[in-house]
Design a protein around this motif. Structure first.
Motif, PDB file in Angstrom:
ATOM      1  N   SER A  95       0.831  -1.205   0.099  1.00  0.00           N
ATOM      2  CA  SER A  95      -0.020  -0.185  -0.040  1.00  0.00           C
ATOM      3  C   SER A  95       0.974   1.254  -0.094  1.00  0.00           C
ATOM      4  O   SER A  95       2.152   1.072   0.126  1.00  0.00           O
ATOM      5  N   ALA A  96       0.202   2.271  -0.278  1.00  0.00           N
ATOM      6  CA  ALA A  96       0.818   3.688  -0.316  1.00  0.00           C
ATOM      7  C   ALA A  96      -0.178   4.742   0.393  1.00  0.00           C
ATOM      8  O   ALA A  96      -1.265   4.041   0.747  1.00  0.00           O
ATOM      9  N   ASP A  97       0.021   6.028   0.274  1.00  0.00           N
ATOM     10  CA  ASP A  97      -0.888   7.022   0.892  1.00  0.00           C
ATOM     11  C   ASP A  97      -2.207   7.224  -0.017  1.00  0.00           C
ATOM     12  O   ASP A  97      -3.145   7.489   0.579  1.00  0.00           O
ATOM     13  N   THR A  98      -2.080   6.369  -1.376  1.00  0.00           N
ATOM     14  CA  THR A  98      -3.142   6.650  -2.130  1.00  0.00           C
ATOM     15  C   THR A  98      -3.707   5.152  -2.912  1.00  0.00           C
ATOM     16  O   THR A  98      -4.677   5.390  -3.573  1.00  0.00           O
ATOM     17  N   TRP A  99      -3.251   4.109  -2.245  1.00  0.00           N
ATOM     18  CA  TRP A  99      -3.713   2.905  -2.720  1.00  0.00           C
ATOM     19  C   TRP A  99      -3.499   1.708  -1.788  1.00  0.00           C
ATOM     20  O   TRP A  99      -2.490   2.022  -0.902  1.00  0.00           O
ATOM     21  N   ILE A 100      -4.257   0.848  -1.786  1.00  0.00           N
ATOM     22  CA  ILE A 100      -4.039  -0.423  -1.276  1.00  0.00           C
ATOM     23  C   ILE A 100      -4.156  -1.742  -2.061  1.00  0.00           C
ATOM     24  O   ILE A 100      -5.366  -1.935  -2.924  1.00  0.00           O
ATOM     25  N   ASP A 101      -3.277  -2.745  -1.980  1.00  0.00           N
ATOM     26  CA  ASP A 101      -3.462  -4.060  -2.989  1.00  0.00           C
ATOM     27  C   ASP A 101      -4.158  -4.846  -1.945  1.00  0.00           C
ATOM     28  O   ASP A 101      -4.039  -5.095  -0.747  1.00  0.00           O
ATOM     29  N   TRP A 102      -5.236  -5.791  -2.256  1.00  0.00           N
ATOM     30  CA  TRP A 102      -5.963  -6.777  -1.496  1.00  0.00           C
ATOM     31  C   TRP A 102      -5.922  -8.079  -2.303  1.00  0.00           C
ATOM     32  O   TRP A 102      -5.904  -8.164  -3.438  1.00  0.00           O
ATOM     33  N   ASP A 103      -5.582  -9.130  -1.379  1.00  0.00           N
ATOM     34  CA  ASP A 103      -5.727 -10.524  -1.808  1.00  0.00           C
ATOM     35  C   ASP A 103      -7.342 -10.819  -1.797  1.00  0.00           C
ATOM     36  O   ASP A 103      -7.824 -11.216  -0.868  1.00  0.00           O
ATOM     37  N   PHE A 104      -7.839 -11.018  -3.222  1.00  0.00           N
ATOM     38  CA  PHE A 104      -9.210 -11.174  -3.152  1.00  0.00           C
ATOM     39  C   PHE A 104      -9.098 -12.671  -3.711  1.00  0.00           C
ATOM     40  O   PHE A 104      -9.488 -13.072  -4.861  1.00  0.00           O
ATOM     41  N   ARG A 105      -9.069 -13.649  -2.875  1.00  0.00           N
ATOM     42  CA  ARG A 105      -9.206 -14.996  -2.889  1.00  0.00           C
ATOM     43  C   ARG A 105      -8.132 -15.331  -3.936  1.00  0.00           C
ATOM     44  O   ARG A 105      -8.466 -16.182  -4.850  1.00  0.00           O
ATOM     45  N   GLY A 106      -7.002 -15.158  -3.900  1.00  0.00           N
ATOM     46  CA  GLY A 106      -5.923 -15.111  -4.889  1.00  0.00           C
ATOM     47  C   GLY A 106      -5.962 -14.556  -6.282  1.00  0.00           C
ATOM     48  O   GLY A 106      -5.108 -14.478  -6.797  1.00  0.00           O
ATOM     49  N   HIS A 107      -6.716 -13.228  -6.085  1.00  0.00           N
ATOM     50  CA  HIS A 107      -6.795 -12.409  -7.273  1.00  0.00           C
ATOM     51  C   HIS A 107      -6.408 -11.067  -6.491  1.00  0.00           C
ATOM     52  O   HIS A 107      -6.828 -10.846  -5.584  1.00  0.00           O
ATOM     53  N   GLN A 108      -5.900 -10.170  -7.282  1.00  0.00           N
ATOM     54  CA  GLN A 108      -5.714  -8.877  -6.846  1.00  0.00           C
ATOM     55  C   GLN A 108      -6.712  -7.831  -7.244  1.00  0.00           C
ATOM     56  O   GLN A 108      -7.097  -7.719  -8.319  1.00  0.00           O
ATOM     57  N   ILE A 109      -6.986  -7.223  -6.085  1.00  0.00           N
ATOM     58  CA  ILE A 109      -7.977  -5.849  -6.312  1.00  0.00           C
ATOM     59  C   ILE A 109      -7.146  -5.009  -5.626  1.00  0.00           C
ATOM     60  O   ILE A 109      -6.403  -5.043  -4.649  1.00  0.00           O
ATOM     61  N   VAL A 110      -7.106  -3.644  -6.460  1.00  0.00           N
ATOM     62  CA  VAL A 110      -6.264  -2.594  -5.878  1.00  0.00           C
ATOM     63  C   VAL A 110      -7.426  -1.191  -5.696  1.00  0.00           C
ATOM     64  O   VAL A 110      -7.925  -0.995  -6.797  1.00  0.00           O
ATOM     65  N   THR A 111      -7.344  -1.056  -4.547  1.00  0.00           N
ATOM     66  CA  THR A 111      -8.548   0.256  -4.095  1.00  0.00           C
ATOM     67  C   THR A 111      -7.328   1.468  -4.292  1.00  0.00           C
ATOM     68  O   THR A 111      -6.480   1.632  -3.729  1.00  0.00           O
ATOM     69  N   HIS A 112      -7.625   2.414  -5.338  1.00  0.00           N
ATOM     70  CA  HIS A 112      -7.211   3.695  -5.672  1.00  0.00           C
ATOM     71  C   HIS A 112      -7.910   4.921  -5.018  1.00  0.00           C
ATOM     72  O   HIS A 112      -9.157   4.862  -5.378  1.00  0.00           O
ATOM     73  N   LEU A 113      -7.349   5.787  -4.198  1.00  0.00           N
ATOM     74  CA  LEU A 113      -8.095   7.156  -3.795  1.00  0.00           C
ATOM     75  C   LEU A 113      -8.296   7.691  -5.104  1.00  0.00           C
ATOM     76  O   LEU A 113      -7.576   8.066  -6.010  1.00  0.00           O
ATOM     77  N   SER A 114      -9.624   8.016  -5.465  1.00  0.00           N
ATOM     78  CA  SER A 114     -10.163   9.028  -6.561  1.00  0.00           C
ATOM     79  C   SER A 114     -11.126   9.753  -5.909  1.00  0.00           C
ATOM     80  O   SER A 114     -12.225   9.310  -5.413  1.00  0.00           O
ATOM     81  N   PRO A 115     -11.263  10.888  -6.575  1.00  0.00           N
ATOM     82  CA  PRO A 115     -12.271  12.061  -6.102  1.00  0.00           C
ATOM     83  C   PRO A 115     -13.836  11.611  -7.202  1.00  0.00           C
ATOM     84  O   PRO A 115     -14.713  12.311  -6.876  1.00  0.00           O
ATOM     85  N   VAL A 116     -13.379  10.815  -7.982  1.00  0.00           N
ATOM     86  CA  VAL A 116     -14.713  10.630  -9.027  1.00  0.00           C
ATOM     87  C   VAL A 116     -15.827   9.623  -8.416  1.00  0.00           C
ATOM     88  O   VAL A 116     -15.364   8.659  -8.032  1.00  0.00           O
ATOM     89  N   ALA A 117     -16.809  10.219  -8.388  1.00  0.00           N
ATOM     90  CA  ALA A 117     -18.102   9.258  -7.772  1.00  0.00           C
ATOM     91  C   ALA A 117     -18.226   8.413  -8.795  1.00  0.00           C
ATOM     92  O   ALA A 117     -18.240   8.648  -9.855  1.00  0.00           O
ATOM     93  N   ASN A 118     -18.912   6.811  -8.383  1.00  0.00           N
ATOM     94  CA  ASN A 118     -19.419   5.881  -9.180  1.00  0.00           C
ATOM     95  C   ASN A 118     -21.010   6.214  -9.252  1.00  0.00           C
ATOM     96  O   ASN A 118     -21.664   6.371  -8.413  1.00  0.00           O
ATOM     97  N   GLU A 119     -21.096   6.354 -10.684  1.00  0.00           N
ATOM     98  CA  GLU A 119     -22.606   6.486 -11.197  1.00  0.00           C
ATOM     99  C   GLU A 119     -23.311   5.032 -11.139  1.00  0.00           C
ATOM    100  O   GLU A 119     -22.672   3.997 -11.462  1.00  0.00           O
ATOM    101  N   ARG A 120     -24.648   5.113 -10.559  1.00  0.00           N
ATOM    102  CA  ARG A 120     -25.100   3.816 -10.425  1.00  0.00           C
ATOM    103  C   ARG A 120     -26.162   3.725 -11.385  1.00  0.00           C
ATOM    104  O   ARG A 120     -27.129   4.027 -11.783  1.00  0.00           O
ATOM    105  N   ILE A 121     -26.019   2.613 -12.478  1.00  0.00           N
ATOM    106  CA  ILE A 121     -26.624   2.290 -13.565  1.00  0.00           C
ATOM    107  C   ILE A 121     -27.028   0.855 -13.400  1.00  0.00           C
ATOM    108  O   ILE A 121     -26.301   0.139 -12.769  1.00  0.00           O
ATOM    109  N   HIS A 122     -28.036   0.431 -13.764  1.00  0.00           N
ATOM    110  CA  HIS A 122     -28.637  -0.791 -13.972  1.00  0.00           C
ATOM    111  C   HIS A 122     -29.109  -1.503 -15.193  1.00  0.00           C
ATOM    112  O   HIS A 122     -29.560  -0.615 -15.969  1.00  0.00           O
TER     113      HIS A 122
END
Length: 129
Positions: free
Chosen positions: A24-51
């Motif tokens: 990890s660093a100040d702006t991101w974290i790596d995660w062990d997603f059951r043997g796969h990698q997810i990286v959460t990056h700090l971002s000011p952009v909101a996620n739009e909810r579409i279905h």
């Protein structure tokens, strides 16, 4: 994965989902997603909810997911309920009696990223048409 709060991501991915934290660093974290990698990056952009409609439900798009064993799926569903997670689509059997029958559930992480977890009784049907 864009997130607006790394502490919230740390609580959700680390505690609620039970992912081990990697580098990890100040702006991101790596995660062990059951043997796969997810990286959460700090971002000011909101996620739009579409279905989009699938099997009578409004499935959030975009989303990504993970395939679990059936017992793991139900254990995670209970863990999410205990943590107070609001489901977009409650755990249920999709495509019952058809090719690709599966348990599925959808929910958002604290930053609004849509996640799907599913489990197949017959894993040979994961990509069957």
């Amino acid at each position: 994965m864009p997130v607006d709060d790394l502490d919230a991501a740390r609580a959700f991915y680390g505690q609620t989902l039970g992912c081990a934290q990697g580098r990890s660093a100040d702006t991101w974290i790596d995660w062990d997603f059951r043997g796969h990698q997810i990286v959460t990056h700090l971002s000011p952009v909101a996620n739009e909810r579409i279905h989009n409609p699938v099997d009578g439900h409004d499935v959030p798009v975009p989303h990504f997911g993970l395939i679990l064993e059936i017992d793991e799926f139900h254990q995670l569903a209970e863990r999410l309920r205990a943590a107070g997670t609001a489901f977009v689509i409650e755990p249920y059997v999709r495509f019952a009696g058809s090719v690709g029958e599966q348990w599925t559930m959808f929910f958002y992480d604290p930053a609004g990223n849509a996640l799907e977890f599913k489990a197949f009784a017959d894993q040979s049907q994961i990509f069957a048409v």
